[in-house]
Motif scaffolding. Structure first.
Motif, PDB file in Angstrom:
ATOM      1  N   PHE A  66      45.807  26.772  21.297  1.00  0.00           N
ATOM      2  CA  PHE A  66      46.115  25.511  21.118  1.00  0.00           C
ATOM      3  C   PHE A  66      46.582  24.895  22.556  1.00  0.00           C
ATOM      4  O   PHE A  66      46.058  23.587  22.868  1.00  0.00           O
ATOM      5  N   ILE A  67      47.563  25.622  23.279  1.00  0.00           N
ATOM      6  CA  ILE A  67      47.857  25.148  24.456  1.00  0.00           C
ATOM      7  C   ILE A  67      46.437  25.107  25.459  1.00  0.00           C
ATOM      8  O   ILE A  67      46.521  24.065  26.122  1.00  0.00           O
ATOM      9  N   ILE A  68      45.815  26.057  25.351  1.00  0.00           N
ATOM     10  CA  ILE A  68      44.695  26.168  26.364  1.00  0.00           C
ATOM     11  C   ILE A  68      43.642  24.701  25.963  1.00  0.00           C
ATOM     12  O   ILE A  68      43.124  24.393  26.913  1.00  0.00           O
ATOM     13  N   ALA A  69      43.400  24.852  24.607  1.00  0.00           N
ATOM     14  CA  ALA A  69      42.521  23.641  24.307  1.00  0.00           C
ATOM     15  C   ALA A  69      43.073  22.541  24.430  1.00  0.00           C
ATOM     16  O   ALA A  69      42.180  21.604  25.096  1.00  0.00           O
ATOM     17  N   ALA A  70      44.270  22.077  24.349  1.00  0.00           N
ATOM     18  CA  ALA A  70      45.081  20.827  24.492  1.00  0.00           C
ATOM     19  C   ALA A  70      44.827  20.520  25.966  1.00  0.00           C
ATOM     20  O   ALA A  70      44.527  19.451  26.288  1.00  0.00           O
TER      21      ALA A  70
END
Lengths: 276, 401
Positions: free
Chosen positions: A74-78
């Motif tokens: 999630f952190i990488i995608a966001a």
């Protein structure tokens, strides 16, 4: 039955068949995740989920790693989404509005970068990231992912900006807006569907990315779900139910995001692709 | 009287001493990558062993790195090619040659000095330098379910007949890898039939892919494929699990597998016998530890490797490898053999087992493997016959030289 009714019914059947084809892999993952060891290799495959086996979903979260993987994803995608939009909006706007020397060449150059597969770039990027301390970090992965999403998102947004009459901006400037204010307060709301579509594309890329994450991240606590999931598939054994259960969970956030944004995506694609 | 300059010099000296002392107190950090670390059964045991090393001393700290098996080799080479990668790496045997020839590995001559290694480790000597030591050495044999197979086949014809007889009621008589997606696995399984028929992929650097013996081995592999006795499409992880669930009667597989099968299903019925092929020769697979040439702390990596080769550690390693052996000779315990009598079968094949590398073309193993497996896939698909496919593969491999 009239001809138009027949066509309508036929279209409905085709839609159901296509929807079934799209949903079936997800359904099959769920069924397999809830299949007991005894039934896994039975002569007749289990076709419906076994509710007594739903505990597998609790089991995969007990180890803790899956939660960490999903949070990392999630952190990488966001991060990829935010950085891509932050760079692509001014870039797309500049391509749409300002004449400058070599504009066509730069635009084509952006698209050419899309022709290079990740596998070709992974070694040079590794060499560059290593001395910069970008290995084993979210920042490195977000940067690498953004490099891949930026060209296509820039072009989508450039086409969207093209559809907004320049007179609207001029009117805003006459009313006292600065150029940047006109972009942020007047133009962006008009192309918001394209921005939403671009956000989904960038998020999906960051969520699914595997090659860079596999190579740049060696710290287990920073691994995203794409790499973690692949780790289940071993040389001599693969816990099939766990793989499918994690697969279902891994798919859910992306599906939920798409369902949430699909109205914007369709209208956004249409808005970005039709000029005039 | 202390003037300002002396005071500053004193402070600087103290700061330097302090930093050296701090550096001395900090253990050297190294990383250790092995696909085994990610396995559900052996992985935690290997991780525990690494932690035992960390607890045993203060000078070196090893961090295990898990990398998916399917991408392990390419990921390691990508990282090493970019100037990084883990300090200690458990490579597949052929990768040792490729990495050594590319100058990416550190010599282990100093590490193995005075250590008695099993002969299998000789295959990790490249140009007179020991570049790897075995993490595990596994010989191949016939693994069968004794509750299903009551008469163990001793010839290839008996094997085919028994496999056909066993294939019924959701049970398959046999299993092996047979898809391009498992290229390395197909190469291993195929090689067993080639070696068992007296063939080789190369002798002294000369390809022998279209020799009569090699063609006989490939023909045997195809005979079993065509007999409809295997679960077609099932990968190794799947059919091994099927074996553990009593759905596969026989397979030719390596000594590490029974332990995994027992871990999957403790009640799995397992026995082993030499593969029923014309000669005793059979394949041997090996994962080998090597030190990355990019390592910032090669001495720390060597210290870890030396500890790994001590008799105490080797006994622990062999303890969880089952029918595989560690790098050095470790006697099997009575309890071990009583618990798993099939281990003796795998151990007895050490003298006749051959590595899955074309002799004299070891560094080219991936290319040779790709050419041969693609040719065999065409044979399985009925697009060509064995002899024609092997002739073509022979020409392609000769063109590599």
């Amino acid at each position: 039955m009239t001809r138009s009714e027949f066509i309508s019914h036929a279209a409905l059947v085709i839609i159901f068949v296509l929807a079934g084809l799209a949903i079936f892999p997800f359904y099959w993952m769920f069924v397999t995740a809830t299949t007991s060891d005894a039934n896994m290799f039975a002569a007749s495959p289990q076709l419906v989920p076994s509710l007594s086996q739903l505990g597998i979903f609790a089991q995969i979260f007990e180890e803790g790693a899956v939660k960490t993987w999903l949070a990392n994803s999630f952190i990488i995608a966001a991060g990829t989404t935010v950085l891509t939009l932050a760079l692509a909006i001014p870039l797309g706007y500049a391509f749409a509005r300002f004449p400058f020397w070599g504009k066509a060449g730069v635009g084509i150059g952006l698209l050419v970068t899309q022709m290079l597969p990740e596998a070709v770039l992974v070694v040079p990027l590794f060499s560059i990231f290593s001395p910069l301390g970008l290995l084993n970090s979210y920042a490195g992965l977000i940067l690498a992912n953004t490099a891949f999403t930026l060209p296509v998102i820039t072009w989508i947004l450039k086409n969207a900006f093209d559809t907004v009459p320049v007179e609207i901006e001029e009117a805003a400037v006459l009313d006292g807006c600065t150029g940047i204010n006109a972009l942020v307060r007047v133009v962006l709301p008009v192309i918001m569907p394209s921005v939403a579509a671009s956000a989904v594309i960038a998020f999906f890329h960051g969520w699914n990315e595997y090659v860079f994450a596999l190579t740049f991240i060696t710290n287990d606590t920073l691994k995203p779900a794409s790499v973690g999931l692949a780790g289940f598939i071993g040389e001599i054994s693969t816990p099939i139910q766990s793989v499918m259960a994690v697969g279902v969970v891994y798919t859910l956030p992306a599906v939920a995001l798409y369902l949430l944004m699909q109205r914007f995506i369709v209208s956004g694609m249409a808005a970005g692709s039709v000029k005039g | 009287m202390i003037d300002r300059r002396n005071l500053m010099a004193g402070v600087a000296a103290l700061a330097l001493l302090g930093s050296v002392a701090a550096a001395a107190a900090e253990p050297a950090e190294i990383s250790f990558a092995a696909s085994m670390l990610g396995e559900p059964l052996r992985g935690p045991l290997l991780t525990a062993l690494v932690e035992e090393f960390n607890q045993s001393q203060d000078a070196v700290h090893v961090t295990p790195v898990t990398t998916p098996f399917s991408s392990f080799g390419t990921t390691m080479f990508t990282q090493m090619g970019g100037g990084g990668g883990p300090d200690v790496i458990a490579f597949d045997q052929p990768n040792i040659y490729a990495a050594a020839e590319a100058g990416l590995l550190v010599s282990l001559d100093e590490v193995v000095d005075g250590v008695t290694l099993l002969p299998g480790n000789n295959s990790l000597i490249v140009d007179g330098v020991q570049y790897g030591v075995a993490l595990d050495i596994s010989n191949y044999a016939l693994i069968y379910n004794p509750t299903l197979v009551t008469k163990v086949p001793t010839t290839f014809d008996e094997l085919v007949a028994e496999a056909k007889a066993q294939t019924k009621d959701g049970v398959y008589g046999f299993a092996f890898r047979h898809t391009q997606a498992e290229e390395a696995g197909v190469w291993y399984d195929l090689s067993n039939y080639v070696y068992g028929n007296g063939g080789h992929w190369a002798v002294d650097g000369n390809p022998t892919i279209n020799s009569a013996e090699t063609i006989a081995g490939v023909t045997a592999y195809k005979t079993l494929y065509d007999a409809n006795v295997i679960p077609k499409g099932a990968d190794a992880a799947t059919y091994r699990r099927m074996f553990a669930e009593g759905k596969i009667a026989m397979m030719i597989d390596n000594g590490g597998i029974p332990t995994v099968l027992k871990g999957t299903n403790p009640d799995a019925a397992i026995a082993a016998a030499p593969a029923p092929l014309p000669t005793k020769a059979i394949g041997q697979v090996m994962a080998a530890l090597a030190i990355n040439g990019n390592s910032k702390s090669p001495d720390a990596a060597k210290a870890f490797m030396k500890w790994f080769l001590t008799p105490e550690t080797q006994a622990k390693v062999q303890g969880f490898l089952g029918g595989s052996t560690a790098a050095t000779p470790i006697a099997r315990t009575k309890e071990e053999l009583e618990k798993a009598p099939y281990i003796e079968v795998f151990d007895s094949l050490g003298d006749v087992a051959l590595p899955f590398m074309p002799q004299g073309l070891e560094a080219e193993t991936p290319q040779v493997r790709n050419i041969v497996v693609e040719a065999v896939m065409r044979v399985l698909a009925g697009q060509t016959d064995v002899a024609a496919a092997m002739n073509e593969a022979q020409s392609q491999v000769e063109a590599l030289r």
